[in-house]
Design a protein around this motif. Sequence first.
Motif, PDB file in Angstrom:
ATOM      1  N   TYR A   1       0.816  -1.211   0.000  1.00 28.31           N
ATOM      2  CA  TYR A   1       0.000   0.000   0.000  1.00 28.31           C
ATOM      3  C   TYR A   1       0.853   1.266   0.000  1.00 28.31           C
ATOM      4  O   TYR A   1       0.436   2.305   0.483  1.00 28.31           O
ATOM      5  CB  TYR A   1      -0.961  -0.018   1.190  1.00 28.31           C
ATOM      6  CG  TYR A   1      -1.935  -1.164   1.069  1.00 28.31           C
ATOM      7  CD1 TYR A   1      -2.866  -1.176   0.034  1.00 28.31           C
ATOM      8  CD2 TYR A   1      -1.898  -2.250   1.931  1.00 28.31           C
ATOM      9  CE1 TYR A   1      -3.743  -2.238  -0.116  1.00 28.31           C
ATOM     10  CE2 TYR A   1      -2.766  -3.317   1.788  1.00 28.31           C
ATOM     11  CZ  TYR A   1      -3.689  -3.307   0.770  1.00 28.31           C
ATOM     12  OH  TYR A   1      -4.542  -4.354   0.603  1.00 28.31           O
TER      13      TYR A   1
ATOM     14  N   ASP B   1       4.842   2.981   7.421  1.00 31.10           N
ATOM     15  CA  ASP B   1       5.025   3.224   5.977  1.00 31.10           C
ATOM     16  C   ASP B   1       4.594   4.635   5.631  1.00 31.10           C
ATOM     17  O   ASP B   1       4.008   5.340   6.462  1.00 31.10           O
ATOM     18  CB  ASP B   1       4.243   2.183   5.150  1.00 31.10           C
ATOM     19  CG  ASP B   1       2.742   2.300   5.325  1.00 31.10           C
ATOM     20  OD1 ASP B   1       2.180   3.362   5.004  1.00 31.10           O
ATOM     21  OD2 ASP B   1       2.113   1.309   5.792  1.00 31.10           O
TER      22      ASP B   1
ATOM     23  N   ILE C   1      -0.548   4.934   1.210  1.00 32.25           N
ATOM     24  CA  ILE C   1      -1.822   5.602   0.883  1.00 32.25           C
ATOM     25  C   ILE C   1      -2.636   5.968   2.130  1.00 32.25           C
ATOM     26  O   ILE C   1      -3.555   6.776   2.064  1.00 32.25           O
ATOM     27  CB  ILE C   1      -2.688   4.705  -0.040  1.00 32.25           C
ATOM     28  CG1 ILE C   1      -3.022   3.377   0.653  1.00 32.25           C
ATOM     29  CG2 ILE C   1      -2.007   4.473  -1.366  1.00 32.25           C
ATOM     30  CD1 ILE C   1      -4.035   2.541  -0.114  1.00 32.25           C
TER      31      ILE C   1
ATOM     32  N   ILE D   1      -5.176   4.960   5.537  1.00 35.63           N
ATOM     33  CA  ILE D   1      -6.431   4.192   5.645  1.00 35.63           C
ATOM     34  C   ILE D   1      -7.591   5.145   5.895  1.00 35.63           C
ATOM     35  O   ILE D   1      -7.505   6.006   6.784  1.00 35.63           O
ATOM     36  CB  ILE D   1      -6.322   3.153   6.778  1.00 35.63           C
ATOM     37  CG1 ILE D   1      -5.209   2.164   6.433  1.00 35.63           C
ATOM     38  CG2 ILE D   1      -7.634   2.404   6.970  1.00 35.63           C
ATOM     39  CD1 ILE D   1      -4.772   1.299   7.570  1.00 35.63           C
TER      40      ILE D   1
ATOM     41  N   PHE E   1     -12.282  -8.414   4.708  1.00 34.28           N
ATOM     42  CA  PHE E   1     -12.551  -7.003   4.412  1.00 34.28           C
ATOM     43  C   PHE E   1     -11.462  -6.411   3.530  1.00 34.28           C
ATOM     44  O   PHE E   1     -10.270  -6.551   3.801  1.00 34.28           O
ATOM     45  CB  PHE E   1     -12.654  -6.191   5.710  1.00 34.28           C
ATOM     46  CG  PHE E   1     -12.827  -4.725   5.431  1.00 34.28           C
ATOM     47  CD1 PHE E   1     -14.077  -4.206   5.142  1.00 34.28           C
ATOM     48  CD2 PHE E   1     -11.720  -3.873   5.378  1.00 34.28           C
ATOM     49  CE1 PHE E   1     -14.237  -2.857   4.838  1.00 34.28           C
ATOM     50  CE2 PHE E   1     -11.876  -2.522   5.087  1.00 34.28           C
ATOM     51  CZ  PHE E   1     -13.138  -2.019   4.810  1.00 34.28           C
TER      52      PHE E   1
ATOM     53  N   SER F   1     -10.919  -2.603   1.558  1.00 38.12           N
ATOM     54  CA  SER F   1     -11.498  -1.273   1.372  1.00 38.12           C
ATOM     55  C   SER F   1     -12.046  -1.134  -0.045  1.00 38.12           C
ATOM     56  O   SER F   1     -11.521  -1.730  -0.992  1.00 38.12           O
ATOM     57  CB  SER F   1     -10.420  -0.227   1.617  1.00 38.12           C
ATOM     58  OG  SER F   1     -10.911   1.033   1.240  1.00 38.12           O
TER      59      SER F   1
ATOM     60  N   THR G   1      -6.463 -10.423  -0.270  1.00 34.19           N
ATOM     61  CA  THR G   1      -7.544 -11.335   0.123  1.00 34.19           C
ATOM     62  C   THR G   1      -8.358 -10.810   1.305  1.00 34.19           C
ATOM     63  O   THR G   1      -9.408 -11.341   1.632  1.00 34.19           O
ATOM     64  CB  THR G   1      -6.959 -12.692   0.549  1.00 34.19           C
ATOM     65  OG1 THR G   1      -6.028 -12.446   1.606  1.00 34.19           O
ATOM     66  CG2 THR G   1      -6.273 -13.390  -0.603  1.00 34.19           C
ATOM     67  N   GLY G   2      -7.839  -9.817   2.003  1.00 33.61           N
ATOM     68  CA  GLY G   2      -8.548  -9.292   3.183  1.00 33.61           C
ATOM     69  C   GLY G   2      -8.369 -10.179   4.402  1.00 33.61           C
ATOM     70  O   GLY G   2      -9.112 -10.051   5.384  1.00 33.61           O
TER      71      GLY G   2
ATOM     72  N   LEU H   1      -4.646  -8.886   7.929  1.00 34.95           N
ATOM     73  CA  LEU H   1      -4.739  -8.197   9.222  1.00 34.95           C
ATOM     74  C   LEU H   1      -5.581  -8.991  10.224  1.00 34.95           C
ATOM     75  O   LEU H   1      -5.298  -8.986  11.419  1.00 34.95           O
ATOM     76  CB  LEU H   1      -5.336  -6.799   9.046  1.00 34.95           C
ATOM     77  CG  LEU H   1      -4.397  -5.754   8.429  1.00 34.95           C
ATOM     78  CD1 LEU H   1      -5.086  -4.404   8.364  1.00 34.95           C
ATOM     79  CD2 LEU H   1      -3.113  -5.644   9.235  1.00 34.95           C
ATOM     80  N   ALA H   2      -6.621  -9.690   9.710  1.00 39.30           N
ATOM     81  CA  ALA H   2      -7.448 -10.512  10.603  1.00 39.30           C
ATOM     82  C   ALA H   2      -6.560 -11.568  11.261  1.00 39.30           C
ATOM     83  O   ALA H   2      -6.659 -11.842  12.470  1.00 39.30           O
ATOM     84  CB  ALA H   2      -8.573 -11.165   9.826  1.00 39.30           C
TER      85      ALA H   2
ATOM     86  N   PHE I   1       1.491   0.382  12.110  1.00 36.36           N
ATOM     87  CA  PHE I   1       0.841  -0.725  12.828  1.00 36.36           C
ATOM     88  C   PHE I   1       1.768  -1.128  13.960  1.00 36.36           C
ATOM     89  O   PHE I   1       2.998  -1.187  13.785  1.00 36.36           O
ATOM     90  CB  PHE I   1       0.616  -1.909  11.893  1.00 36.36           C
ATOM     91  CG  PHE I   1      -0.541  -1.688  10.950  1.00 36.36           C
ATOM     92  CD1 PHE I   1      -1.791  -2.204  11.237  1.00 36.36           C
ATOM     93  CD2 PHE I   1      -0.371  -0.948   9.783  1.00 36.36           C
ATOM     94  CE1 PHE I   1      -2.855  -1.984  10.385  1.00 36.36           C
ATOM     95  CE2 PHE I   1      -1.436  -0.733   8.923  1.00 36.36           C
ATOM     96  CZ  PHE I   1      -2.675  -1.245   9.223  1.00 36.36           C
TER      97      PHE I   1
HETATM   98  P1  ADP Z   1      -5.349  -7.346   1.968  1.00 30.33           P
HETATM   99  O1  ADP Z   1      -4.140  -6.518   2.084  1.00 30.33           O
HETATM  100  O2  ADP Z   1      -5.090  -8.680   1.404  1.00 30.33           O
HETATM  101  O3  ADP Z   1      -6.485  -6.629   1.336  1.00 30.33           O
HETATM  102  P2  ADP Z   1      -5.347  -7.194   4.839  1.00 30.33           P
HETATM  103  O4  ADP Z   1      -6.182  -7.923   5.849  1.00 30.33           O
HETATM  104  O5  ADP Z   1      -3.896  -7.348   4.960  1.00 30.33           O
HETATM  105  O6  ADP Z   1      -5.880  -7.653   3.441  1.00 30.33           O
HETATM  106  O7  ADP Z   1      -5.711  -5.687   4.926  1.00 30.33           O
HETATM  107  C1  ADP Z   1      -7.061  -5.323   5.005  1.00 30.33           C
HETATM  108  C2  ADP Z   1      -7.232  -3.927   4.450  1.00 30.33           C
HETATM  109  O8  ADP Z   1      -6.557  -3.006   5.281  1.00 30.33           O
HETATM  110  C3  ADP Z   1      -6.638  -3.707   3.093  1.00 30.33           C
HETATM  111  O9  ADP Z   1      -7.536  -4.091   2.095  1.00 30.33           O
HETATM  112  C4  ADP Z   1      -6.364  -2.218   3.090  1.00 30.33           C
HETATM  113  O10 ADP Z   1      -7.556  -1.536   2.788  1.00 30.33           O
HETATM  114  C5  ADP Z   1      -6.026  -1.940   4.531  1.00 30.33           C
HETATM  115  N1  ADP Z   1      -4.579  -1.893   4.832  1.00 30.33           N
HETATM  116  C6  ADP Z   1      -3.830  -2.821   5.470  1.00 30.33           C
HETATM  117  N2  ADP Z   1      -2.558  -2.410   5.639  1.00 30.33           N
HETATM  118  C7  ADP Z   1      -2.496  -1.181   5.094  1.00 30.33           C
HETATM  119  C8  ADP Z   1      -1.432  -0.200   4.938  1.00 30.33           C
HETATM  120  N3  ADP Z   1      -0.201  -0.430   5.382  1.00 30.33           N
HETATM  121  N4  ADP Z   1      -1.722   0.966   4.324  1.00 30.33           N
HETATM  122  C9  ADP Z   1      -2.979   1.213   3.880  1.00 30.33           C
HETATM  123  N5  ADP Z   1      -4.004   0.341   3.988  1.00 30.33           N
HETATM  124  C10 ADP Z   1      -3.758  -0.836   4.580  1.00 30.33           C
END
Ligand code: ADP
Length: 515
Positions: A394, A422, A425, A427, A440, A442, A453-454, A457-458, A483
Amino acid sequence: MVGLWTVVFSFGLAVVGVVLALQQARSFAMRLMTEAEAQAARIASDARDRFDHQLLTAMHQVAVVAGSPNGTAKPALESLPGWIGLVHLWDGEGLIPIRAEFEITPTLRELIQRRLQARSAPPAEEDTAEKVDLLYDTLENAPLVLAVADRVASPDQRVTVVAQIVLSRLRAELLDPLIPPGSGLEVVPVSGTTGPWAQTLTGGLRFWAIKPTDRFVKEQQSAAVRQTMVYATMTLLALLTLLATMWFLARVARREMVLAELKANFVADVSHELKTPLALISMFAETLQSGRVTSEDKRQEYYGIMLRESTRLTNLINNILDFARIDAGKKEYRFEPIDVGQVVRETYHAYKAQLDAGGVEHHLSIDGTLPAVRADRDAIAQAVLNLISNAVKYSTDEKYVAIDVTKDTRRGRHGVLISIHDRGIGIRPEDRAHLTEGFFRSADNRVRSRGGTGLGLALVKHIVEDHHGSLDMESRLVKGSTFRIFLPADNREPVRAAGFGPRDVKSAQPGDRAS
Ligand code: ADP
């Protein structure tokens, strides 16, 4: 739309319910009042019957005494009702006392004589056996009631009997005892009949009325109010329950729909995420196998790409499998005292080649004195890897990842803090509460265009929580995100993870950046 109509319908029902409750309570109060009124009417008629009967009998007794030789029937006078006062015979001109013990005052005598002279005597042939005339007057503001009867005293004698009715005694002896205690009724002077209704008595009892007591009326009113409240409360409770159920069902349905959509997206995303590295690997493998690549540098570059893509594939598959295991409650950890700094360093180095290849500026800093943590080495490595790969994925033009591992003693905590920062972009605020829900992604195009895949982070959140740690995040759109994983030290009380969302932003430490 159906939901809206159901709400309107429920409200309609509630309004009808409340109106019915009011009506019901009102008719309940009315019924009680009507019953009281009927009872008053019964008492009134009973009183009237008794009065007539007792008066007729008394006048008859007096006539019999008057006709008896030397008053032989005198004892009969003793049984006259107490409310009969002076008793006289009227000879057309004067009053002859029958009950000597009652002295008549001259004023009263004069008054009575005047009344009797004004009275038109019935014709001689008229049968007056069942008739008593009641003459009314007032004396010194008190009503004077005379009972006058022309009766047959003996076969050859007709007499006119005059008796005074003592009103206070009449009420006390005849009327009051007819009102049952607790009936909510009372006898009042006819002049004082205020209130909802009064059963006015007639004839010799015309001075009184029977009416409900003020207390009885108040009791009926408050009983009606109580009933209304009970019905209305029940109706409103039923309505609230209905609305709460509907709200709950709507929530469940919405969640189900969101989940269904997330899962559908997930399948598409996963297929895409699997296909891309596989296609690259097989393409470069074929190219290398064909022997067409003669330059060693090129060959090394292709090997690097194949390695990177297979790492990506492995990570993707690990994430999916681990998420499935965690979801099914089957994930097992191998907890052991680990050096978190060491684990992060190894993960970083394993990923470093990719960072370099992607032109990412990267920094790693690890505190020299970190407390030992009981953790599953692979799980922690996977969590860190997910955060690093997100930071890279991202990022925008300014590709930057900084990893800090420090001792964390803020707010009485004791453990290790892994921060991954980082300049990507960022959140969107509306997405923050959902990031760790699983599946999930965005809806932001900048996220969609990057694939994923969303699950990452879960999975991080699950792993951290299973280590009694916590995960929090700060982010500013376009500026980047941080994070943080907190892992408690080995010998410390566990700390529960709080997840993301506004609550967590608030729980950020003093000096932290606002997101
Ligand atoms: P994925 O990256 O596969 O979509 P994640 O569970 O890792 O799934 O992340 C979930 C969502 O969190 C992402 O779709 C994105 O919208 C947001 N996200 C996670 N990490 C970042 C980041 N470092 N910067 C911006 N958005 C992030």
